[in-house]
Motif scaffolding. Structure first.
Motif, PDB file in Angstrom:
ATOM      1  N   PHE A  50       0.851  -1.180   0.000  1.00 57.35           N
ATOM      2  CA  PHE A  50       0.000   0.000   0.000  1.00 57.35           C
ATOM      3  C   PHE A  50       0.891   1.235   0.000  1.00 57.35           C
ATOM      4  N   THR A  51       0.277   2.376  -0.324  1.00 55.78           N
ATOM      5  CA  THR A  51       1.005   3.629  -0.430  1.00 55.78           C
ATOM      6  C   THR A  51       0.798   4.448   0.829  1.00 55.78           C
ATOM      7  N   LEU A  52       1.924   4.892   1.408  1.00 53.69           N
ATOM      8  CA  LEU A  52       1.843   5.628   2.668  1.00 53.69           C
ATOM      9  C   LEU A  52       1.311   7.049   2.521  1.00 53.69           C
ATOM     10  N   ASP A  75       9.226  10.130   3.238  1.00 56.21           N
ATOM     11  CA  ASP A  75       9.676  10.197   1.860  1.00 56.21           C
ATOM     12  C   ASP A  75       8.682   9.364   1.066  1.00 56.21           C
ATOM     13  N   ASN A  76       7.695  10.037   0.484  1.00 53.69           N
ATOM     14  CA  ASN A  76       6.639   9.310  -0.218  1.00 53.69           C
ATOM     15  C   ASN A  76       7.174   8.566  -1.437  1.00 53.69           C
ATOM     16  N   ALA A  77       8.208   9.095  -2.053  1.00 56.96           N
ATOM     17  CA  ALA A  77       8.786   8.427  -3.225  1.00 56.96           C
ATOM     18  C   ALA A  77       9.360   7.061  -2.848  1.00 56.96           C
ATOM     19  N   LYS A  78       9.854   6.953  -1.609  1.00 55.45           N
ATOM     20  CA  LYS A  78      10.422   5.691  -1.130  1.00 55.45           C
ATOM     21  C   LYS A  78       9.414   4.904  -0.294  1.00 55.45           C
ATOM     22  N   ASN A  79       8.218   5.489  -0.124  1.00 51.19           N
ATOM     23  CA  ASN A  79       7.180   4.836   0.674  1.00 51.19           C
ATOM     24  C   ASN A  79       7.679   4.479   2.073  1.00 51.19           C
ATOM     25  N   THR A  80       8.391   5.434   2.649  1.00 54.23           N
ATOM     26  CA  THR A  80       9.074   5.200   3.925  1.00 54.23           C
ATOM     27  C   THR A  80       8.923   6.411   4.840  1.00 54.23           C
ATOM     28  N   VAL A  81       8.784   6.134   6.121  1.00 57.19           N
ATOM     29  CA  VAL A  81       8.782   7.170   7.143  1.00 57.19           C
ATOM     30  C   VAL A  81       9.970   6.922   8.054  1.00 57.19           C
ATOM     31  N   TYR A  82      10.588   7.995   8.515  1.00 60.59           N
ATOM     32  CA  TYR A  82      11.784   7.905   9.333  1.00 60.59           C
ATOM     33  C   TYR A  82      11.547   8.520  10.708  1.00 60.59           C
ATOM     34  N   LEU A  83      12.316   8.053  11.659  1.00 60.03           N
ATOM     35  CA  LEU A  83      12.368   8.685  12.978  1.00 60.03           C
ATOM     36  C   LEU A  83      13.836   8.887  13.319  1.00 60.03           C
ATOM     37  N   GLN A  84      14.275  10.131  13.215  1.00 58.55           N
ATOM     38  CA  GLN A  84      15.644  10.480  13.585  1.00 58.55           C
ATOM     39  C   GLN A  84      15.680  10.728  15.087  1.00 58.55           C
ATOM     40  N   MET A  85      16.524   9.993  15.781  1.00 51.85           N
ATOM     41  CA  MET A  85      16.589  10.084  17.238  1.00 51.85           C
ATOM     42  C   MET A  85      17.986  10.548  17.634  1.00 51.85           C
ATOM     43  N   ASN A  86      18.054  11.703  18.255  1.00 52.80           N
ATOM     44  CA  ASN A  86      19.315  12.287  18.694  1.00 52.80           C
ATOM     45  C   ASN A  86      19.332  12.404  20.206  1.00 52.80           C
ATOM     46  N   SER A  87      20.521  12.610  20.751  1.00 52.86           N
ATOM     47  CA  SER A  87      20.694  12.782  22.197  1.00 52.86           C
ATOM     48  C   SER A  87      19.965  11.695  22.971  1.00 52.86           C
ATOM     49  N   LEU A  88      20.185  10.471  22.567  1.00 51.39           N
ATOM     50  CA  LEU A  88      19.461   9.354  23.165  1.00 51.39           C
ATOM     51  C   LEU A  88      19.835   9.162  24.628  1.00 51.39           C
ATOM     52  N   LYS A  89      18.834   8.748  25.380  1.00 54.77           N
ATOM     53  CA  LYS A  89      18.983   8.525  26.817  1.00 54.77           C
ATOM     54  C   LYS A  89      18.659   7.066  27.141  1.00 54.77           C
ATOM     55  N   PRO A  90      19.160   6.562  28.242  1.00 57.69           N
ATOM     56  CA  PRO A  90      18.820   5.177  28.613  1.00 57.69           C
ATOM     57  C   PRO A  90      17.319   4.939  28.688  1.00 57.69           C
ATOM     58  N   GLU A  91      16.565   5.948  29.073  1.00 53.40           N
ATOM     59  CA  GLU A  91      15.119   5.787  29.170  1.00 53.40           C
ATOM     60  C   GLU A  91      14.429   5.719  27.817  1.00 53.40           C
ATOM     61  N   ASP A  92      15.165   5.910  26.739  1.00 52.54           N
ATOM     62  CA  ASP A  92      14.616   5.722  25.396  1.00 52.54           C
ATOM     63  C   ASP A  92      14.668   4.259  24.968  1.00 52.54           C
ATOM     64  N   THR A  93      15.298   3.425  25.781  1.00 49.70           N
ATOM     65  CA  THR A  93      15.375   2.001  25.465  1.00 49.70           C
ATOM     66  C   THR A  93      13.982   1.392  25.391  1.00 49.70           C
ATOM     67  N   ALA A  94      13.680   0.759  24.262  1.00 51.60           N
ATOM     68  CA  ALA A  94      12.342   0.207  24.039  1.00 51.60           C
ATOM     69  C   ALA A  94      12.303  -0.489  22.682  1.00 51.60           C
ATOM     70  N   VAL A  95      11.242  -1.234  22.465  1.00 47.11           N
ATOM     71  CA  VAL A  95      10.916  -1.691  21.119  1.00 47.11           C
ATOM     72  C   VAL A  95      10.083  -0.594  20.473  1.00 47.11           C
ATOM     73  N   TYR A  96      10.515  -0.171  19.308  1.00 40.48           N
ATOM     74  CA  TYR A  96       9.837   0.903  18.583  1.00 40.48           C
ATOM     75  C   TYR A  96       9.009   0.306  17.444  1.00 40.48           C
ATOM     76  N   TYR A  97       7.759   0.727  17.384  1.00 41.02           N
ATOM     77  CA  TYR A  97       6.828   0.257  16.373  1.00 41.02           C
ATOM     78  C   TYR A  97       6.351   1.427  15.522  1.00 41.02           C
ATOM     79  N   CYS A  98       6.154   1.184  14.237  1.00 36.38           N
ATOM     80  CA  CYS A  98       5.443   2.156  13.432  1.00 36.38           C
ATOM     81  C   CYS A  98       4.068   1.588  13.107  1.00 36.38           C
ATOM     82  N   ALA A  99       3.137   2.501  12.876  1.00 31.48           N
ATOM     83  CA  ALA A  99       1.765   2.114  12.586  1.00 31.48           C
ATOM     84  C   ALA A  99       1.159   3.136  11.641  1.00 31.48           C
ATOM     85  N   ALA A 100       0.155   2.715  10.898  1.00 26.06           N
ATOM     86  CA  ALA A 100      -0.438   3.570   9.878  1.00 26.06           C
ATOM     87  C   ALA A 100      -1.947   3.635  10.031  1.00 26.06           C
TER      88      ALA A 100
END
Length: 123
Positions: free
Chosen positions: A27-29, A73-98
């Motif tokens: 499907f197309t995002l 990036d609709n041309a690549k049918n992809t969504v990104y999550l840039q994560m900077n200054s990461l902290k230990p409390e950011d530790t998790a399983v990350y899910y995307c959903a539409a």
């Protein structure tokens, strides 16, 4: 087959960066709001960020605002999550959903979910 596949997780030191990708197939995002959610060990899943299906407006959880950036990036049918200054409390399983034709990313109302990618922030 309609599916979302996350990638880009891994082990990173505190203060480091990672970029997660959410690629769609079948499907197309373009017409979907895309949300990133995460679930830390022993905790409930929480919303991290959402990008709307049109216009590209975004929102973020307070705990990641200013550190994370969602983009698509609709041309690549992809969504990104840039994560900077990461902290230990950011530790998790990350899910995307539409969610189709939506301006929001309601956790209990998303149409499709990926299987997740693990992010571990540790020295």
């Amino acid at each position: 087959q309609l599916q979302l596949v996350e990638s880009g997780g891994g082990l990173v030191q505190p203060g480091g960066s990672l970029r997660l990708s959410c690629a769609a197939s079948g499907f197309t995002l373009d017409y979907y709001a895309i949300g990133w959610f995460r679930q830390a060990p022993g905790k409930e899943r929480e919303g991290v960020s959402c990008i709307r299906s049109s216009g590209g407006s975004t929102n973020y959880a307070g705990s990641v605002k200013g550190r994370f950036a969602i983009s698509r990036d609709n041309a690549k049918n992809t969504v990104y999550l840039q994560m900077n200054s990461l902290k230990p409390e950011d530790t998790a399983v990350y899910y995307c959903a539409a969610k189709r034709f939506s301006s929001y990313c309601p956790e209990n109302g998303m149409d499709y979910w990926g299987k997740g990618t693990l992010v571990t922030v540790s020295s």
